[in-house]
Every structure is written in structure tokens, then in C-alpha cells.
Design a protein around this motif. Structure first.
Motif, PDB file in Angstrom:
ATOM      1  N   GLU A  96       0.829  -1.208   0.000  1.00  0.00           N
ATOM      2  CA  GLU A  96       0.000   0.000   0.000  1.00  0.00           C
ATOM      3  C   GLU A  96       0.865   1.260   0.000  1.00  0.00           C
ATOM      4  O   GLU A  96       0.510   2.259  -0.641  1.00  0.00           O
ATOM      5  CB  GLU A  96      -0.942  -0.039   1.199  1.00  0.00           C
ATOM      6  N   GLU A  97       1.994   1.207   0.673  1.00  0.00           N
ATOM      7  CA  GLU A  97       2.921   2.343   0.662  1.00  0.00           C
ATOM      8  C   GLU A  97       3.465   2.567  -0.749  1.00  0.00           C
ATOM      9  O   GLU A  97       3.546   3.709  -1.222  1.00  0.00           O
ATOM     10  CB  GLU A  97       4.068   2.062   1.635  1.00  0.00           C
ATOM     11  N   ALA A  98       3.834   1.481  -1.426  1.00  0.00           N
ATOM     12  CA  ALA A  98       4.351   1.602  -2.792  1.00  0.00           C
ATOM     13  C   ALA A  98       3.282   2.108  -3.749  1.00  0.00           C
ATOM     14  O   ALA A  98       3.524   2.996  -4.577  1.00  0.00           O
ATOM     15  CB  ALA A  98       4.886   0.253  -3.266  1.00  0.00           C
ATOM     16  N   LEU A  99       2.078   1.562  -3.643  1.00  0.00           N
ATOM     17  CA  LEU A  99       0.994   1.927  -4.556  1.00  0.00           C
ATOM     18  C   LEU A  99       0.485   3.348  -4.325  1.00  0.00           C
ATOM     19  O   LEU A  99      -0.077   3.961  -5.238  1.00  0.00           O
ATOM     20  CB  LEU A  99      -0.150   0.917  -4.418  1.00  0.00           C
ATOM     21  N   ALA A 100       0.679   3.870  -3.128  1.00  0.00           N
ATOM     22  CA  ALA A 100       0.243   5.241  -2.840  1.00  0.00           C
ATOM     23  C   ALA A 100       1.004   6.270  -3.672  1.00  0.00           C
ATOM     24  O   ALA A 100       0.549   7.408  -3.820  1.00  0.00           O
ATOM     25  CB  ALA A 100       0.421   5.538  -1.350  1.00  0.00           C
ATOM     26  N   GLU A 101       2.134   5.876  -4.233  1.00  0.00           N
ATOM     27  CA  GLU A 101       2.947   6.795  -5.029  1.00  0.00           C
ATOM     28  C   GLU A 101       2.628   6.716  -6.521  1.00  0.00           C
ATOM     29  O   GLU A 101       3.260   7.409  -7.323  1.00  0.00           O
ATOM     30  CB  GLU A 101       4.424   6.486  -4.798  1.00  0.00           C
ATOM     31  N   PRO A 103      -0.397   6.740  -9.703  1.00  0.00           N
ATOM     32  CA  PRO A 103      -1.797   6.992 -10.068  1.00  0.00           C
ATOM     33  C   PRO A 103      -2.472   5.689 -10.493  1.00  0.00           C
ATOM     34  O   PRO A 103      -1.978   4.977 -11.363  1.00  0.00           O
ATOM     35  CB  PRO A 103      -1.685   7.979 -11.236  1.00  0.00           C
ATOM     36  N   LEU A 104      -3.620   5.389  -9.883  1.00  0.00           N
ATOM     37  CA  LEU A 104      -4.273   4.097 -10.113  1.00  0.00           C
ATOM     38  C   LEU A 104      -5.642   4.223 -10.773  1.00  0.00           C
ATOM     39  O   LEU A 104      -6.255   3.194 -11.112  1.00  0.00           O
ATOM     40  CB  LEU A 104      -4.466   3.361  -8.774  1.00  0.00           C
ATOM     41  N   ASP A 105      -6.160   5.434 -10.965  1.00  0.00           N
ATOM     42  CA  ASP A 105      -7.563   5.612 -11.315  1.00  0.00           C
ATOM     43  C   ASP A 105      -7.983   4.875 -12.583  1.00  0.00           C
ATOM     44  O   ASP A 105      -9.061   4.288 -12.631  1.00  0.00           O
ATOM     45  CB  ASP A 105      -7.887   7.102 -11.433  1.00  0.00           C
ATOM     46  N   ASP A 106      -7.142   4.852 -13.622  1.00  0.00           N
ATOM     47  CA  ASP A 106      -7.531   4.213 -14.882  1.00  0.00           C
ATOM     48  C   ASP A 106      -6.732   2.949 -15.145  1.00  0.00           C
ATOM     49  O   ASP A 106      -6.722   2.438 -16.261  1.00  0.00           O
ATOM     50  CB  ASP A 106      -7.333   5.182 -16.044  1.00  0.00           C
ATOM     51  N   ALA A 107      -6.066   2.416 -14.120  1.00  0.00           N
ATOM     52  CA  ALA A 107      -5.149   1.288 -14.305  1.00  0.00           C
ATOM     53  C   ALA A 107      -5.627   0.054 -13.549  1.00  0.00           C
ATOM     54  O   ALA A 107      -6.481   0.130 -12.664  1.00  0.00           O
ATOM     55  CB  ALA A 107      -3.745   1.673 -13.830  1.00  0.00           C
ATOM     56  N   ILE A 108      -5.036  -1.085 -13.901  1.00  0.00           N
ATOM     57  CA  ILE A 108      -5.232  -2.309 -13.149  1.00  0.00           C
ATOM     58  C   ILE A 108      -3.913  -2.674 -12.480  1.00  0.00           C
ATOM     59  O   ILE A 108      -2.851  -2.588 -13.103  1.00  0.00           O
ATOM     60  CB  ILE A 108      -5.732  -3.466 -14.040  1.00  0.00           C
ATOM     61  N   THR A 119      -5.832  -5.753  -1.128  1.00  0.00           N
ATOM     62  CA  THR A 119      -7.035  -5.584  -1.954  1.00  0.00           C
ATOM     63  C   THR A 119      -7.546  -4.145  -1.881  1.00  0.00           C
ATOM     64  O   THR A 119      -8.606  -3.844  -2.427  1.00  0.00           O
ATOM     65  CB  THR A 119      -8.144  -6.549  -1.493  1.00  0.00           C
ATOM     66  N   GLU A 120      -6.785  -3.275  -1.231  1.00  0.00           N
ATOM     67  CA  GLU A 120      -7.191  -1.878  -1.070  1.00  0.00           C
ATOM     68  C   GLU A 120      -6.805  -1.050  -2.293  1.00  0.00           C
ATOM     69  O   GLU A 120      -6.127  -0.015  -2.179  1.00  0.00           O
ATOM     70  CB  GLU A 120      -6.566  -1.304   0.201  1.00  0.00           C
ATOM     71  N   VAL A 121      -7.214  -1.508  -3.465  1.00  0.00           N
ATOM     72  CA  VAL A 121      -6.960  -0.799  -4.724  1.00  0.00           C
ATOM     73  C   VAL A 121      -8.234  -0.885  -5.563  1.00  0.00           C
ATOM     74  O   VAL A 121      -9.044  -1.809  -5.387  1.00  0.00           O
ATOM     75  CB  VAL A 121      -5.770  -1.407  -5.492  1.00  0.00           C
ATOM     76  N   PRO A 122      -8.445   0.068  -6.488  1.00  0.00           N
ATOM     77  CA  PRO A 122      -9.695   0.069  -7.261  1.00  0.00           C
ATOM     78  C   PRO A 122      -9.883  -1.184  -8.121  1.00  0.00           C
ATOM     79  O   PRO A 122     -10.993  -1.689  -8.261  1.00  0.00           O
ATOM     80  CB  PRO A 122      -9.552   1.328  -8.141  1.00  0.00           C
ATOM     81  N   ASP A 123      -8.822  -1.684  -8.733  1.00  0.00           N
ATOM     82  CA  ASP A 123      -8.928  -2.823  -9.646  1.00  0.00           C
ATOM     83  C   ASP A 123      -7.614  -3.589  -9.597  1.00  0.00           C
ATOM     84  O   ASP A 123      -6.540  -2.987  -9.668  1.00  0.00           O
ATOM     85  CB  ASP A 123      -9.199  -2.321 -11.076  1.00  0.00           C
ATOM     86  N   TYR A 124      -7.694  -4.899  -9.455  1.00  0.00           N
ATOM     87  CA  TYR A 124      -6.461  -5.681  -9.381  1.00  0.00           C
ATOM     88  C   TYR A 124      -6.681  -7.088  -9.925  1.00  0.00           C
ATOM     89  O   TYR A 124      -7.818  -7.558 -10.063  1.00  0.00           O
ATOM     90  CB  TYR A 124      -5.932  -5.755  -7.944  1.00  0.00           C
ATOM     91  N   GLN A 125      -5.563  -7.727 -10.210  1.00  0.00           N
ATOM     92  CA  GLN A 125      -5.565  -9.124 -10.634  1.00  0.00           C
ATOM     93  C   GLN A 125      -4.244  -9.743 -10.208  1.00  0.00           C
ATOM     94  O   GLN A 125      -3.225  -9.063 -10.119  1.00  0.00           O
ATOM     95  CB  GLN A 125      -5.747  -9.251 -12.147  1.00  0.00           C
ATOM     96  N   CYS A 126      -4.269 -11.044  -9.954  1.00  0.00           N
ATOM     97  CA  CYS A 126      -3.049 -11.786  -9.646  1.00  0.00           C
ATOM     98  C   CYS A 126      -2.669 -12.631 -10.862  1.00  0.00           C
ATOM     99  O   CYS A 126      -3.553 -13.123 -11.568  1.00  0.00           O
ATOM    100  CB  CYS A 126      -3.247 -12.697  -8.437  1.00  0.00           C
ATOM    101  N   MET A 127      -1.383 -12.802 -11.070  1.00  0.00           N
ATOM    102  CA  MET A 127      -0.935 -13.586 -12.213  1.00  0.00           C
ATOM    103  C   MET A 127       0.297 -14.387 -11.841  1.00  0.00           C
ATOM    104  O   MET A 127       1.345 -13.824 -11.515  1.00  0.00           O
ATOM    105  CB  MET A 127      -0.630 -12.683 -13.407  1.00  0.00           C
ATOM    106  N   VAL A 128       0.161 -15.705 -11.868  1.00  0.00           N
ATOM    107  CA  VAL A 128       1.297 -16.585 -11.656  1.00  0.00           C
ATOM    108  C   VAL A 128       2.284 -16.384 -12.805  1.00  0.00           C
ATOM    109  O   VAL A 128       1.887 -16.324 -13.973  1.00  0.00           O
ATOM    110  CB  VAL A 128       0.845 -18.048 -11.566  1.00  0.00           C
TER     111      VAL A 128
END
Length: 202
Positions: A96-101, A103-108, A119-128
Motif C-alpha cells: 500500500e505504501e508503494a501503490l500510494a505513489e 496513479p491508479l484511477d484508470d489502471a489495473i 485488496t485496497e486498490v480500485p482494480d487488481y488481478q493476480c498472475m502466476v
């Protein structure tokens, strides 16, 4: 050798900007845990792979190209916080500290592996094998590794005898022998060492 990660695959899978997230130092017995998030603002020629597939010299050679073509964030968890709160909580906080830096609004946000660090992000996915297949996730692994390795080199100069610049805080035979000779420092994760030392030294 595997092909380089592919912009075509990354863009085809998600259809929107990707913020790649990866961590380094999860299994170390000394030094910080570090999480990196990377979002590219251009699509440079990919000359990097998952950091584990590159030598230290190769990682340093592409580091500048990655950071010049992206915005990135770093989150750190100190050894004493890992001992106090546990690795899962610290991974979440560092992510969360890294992601706070970034811009996430239009990204995954794409996390390497099976589980999200947060999971405290607007949109995410995990990928092996995201760090093998996607340039943004591979770049996060490279940036995280280069920065953490440099931190461990600095610790080596502050705490001579432990050879942090060689093993980067992982539980190698040389490292464990140094602990037996010189003792445990504030940079060691006591919660990790307890089991490792019982198995390896006693």
C-alpha cells in the motif's frame, strides 16, 4: 533462455494501463522486505526479465531505462516490524505504501503470484509468473531487487563480518556461521531466525 516479457501480451490481456507489483526479501532472515510498484508512461524496448533470471550487472544495466520510462513507488518493512506484526501484515503495508505513489484511477494493479498483497486498490488481478510474462511486473521485480541489494551493501559497511553484500540477508551457511560468531543484530528477523538457527546450528 525464455523470450523477454511482452507488451503485446500485457496490453492484450488487460486493455488498460498496468501497475506491476512485486516484492523482494520475503524469505530473508535479515534486512528489510521491499515492495515495488511500477507504471510505465511509455513502452520502451524490453531488455529485462524477472530479476531472478538476471545477473546483478544485467539488472543494473536496465535499471535506469526502467525508471526513466515509468513512475514507481517503494514500500519497506523493517525487520523489527516483521517480528512484531508478521510477514503478511508487513507485505500488505509495504504494498500500500508503494501503490500510494502511483496513479491508479484508470489502471489495473497486477500482483505477481496467486494472492494479492493488498485488496485496497480500485482494480487488481493476480498472475502466476507475472514477473516472467509481463514487462510491468518484471520491471517491478528488477527495481525492487536493485534497491534492496544496494541497501544490503550499505548494511555490510555498517555491520562488517556478516557479509550482507554477498548473501543479501538470506540464510546461507556463511551468514548463519557469522550469526553464531558475532550474534544477532537489530537487522535480523528474530522470528525467522528462531527456526532456521534451531535447524542449522543446533
Amino acid at each position: 533462455m525464455r523470450p523477454y516479457p511482452s507488451w503485446e501480451l500485457e496490453k492484450g490481456l488487460f486493455g488498460k494501463p498496468v501497475v506491476g507489483v512485486d516484492e523482494v526479501g520475503r524469505g530473508a532472515v535479515a534486512g528489510p522486505l521491499l515492495v515495488c510498484a511500477v507504471r510505465f508512461h511509455s513502452s520502451p524496448e524490453v531488455k529485462w526479465r524477472d530479476s531472478k533470471q538476471m545477473s546483478p550487472l544485467q539488472r543494473k544495466s536496465v535499471f535506469a531505462n526502467i525508471v526513466e520510462s515509468s513512475c514507481f513507488g517503494i514500500g519497506l518493512a523493517a525487520p523489527w516490524d516483521i517480528d512484531r506484526f508478521g510477514i503478511s501484515f508487513c507485505l500488505k503495508q509495504a504494498a500500500e505504501e508503494a501503490l500510494a505513489e502511483i496513479p491508479l484511477d484508470d489502471a489495473i494493479v497486477v500482483f505477481d503470484g496467486k494472492r494479492p498483497l493488498t485488496t485496497e486498490v480500485p482494480d487488481y488481478q493476480c498472475m502466476v509468473k507475472g514477473d516472467v510474462l509481463l514487462p510491468s511486473v518484471a520491471a517491478a521485480s528488477v527495481v525492487a531487487k536493485v534497491i534492496r541489494d544496494e541497501l544490503m551493501v550499505c548494511l555490510d559497511s555498517l555491520l562488517p563480518g556478516y557479509e550482507f553484500s554477498a548473501h543479501k540477508g538470506y540464510g546461507t551457511k556463511t551468514h548463519l556461521e557469522a550469526i553464531r560468531c558475532f550474534g544477532i543484530t537489530a537487522q535480523h528477523r528474530r522470528s525467522f531466525l528462531r527456526r532456521v538457527l534451531e535447524q542449522a546450528l543446533f
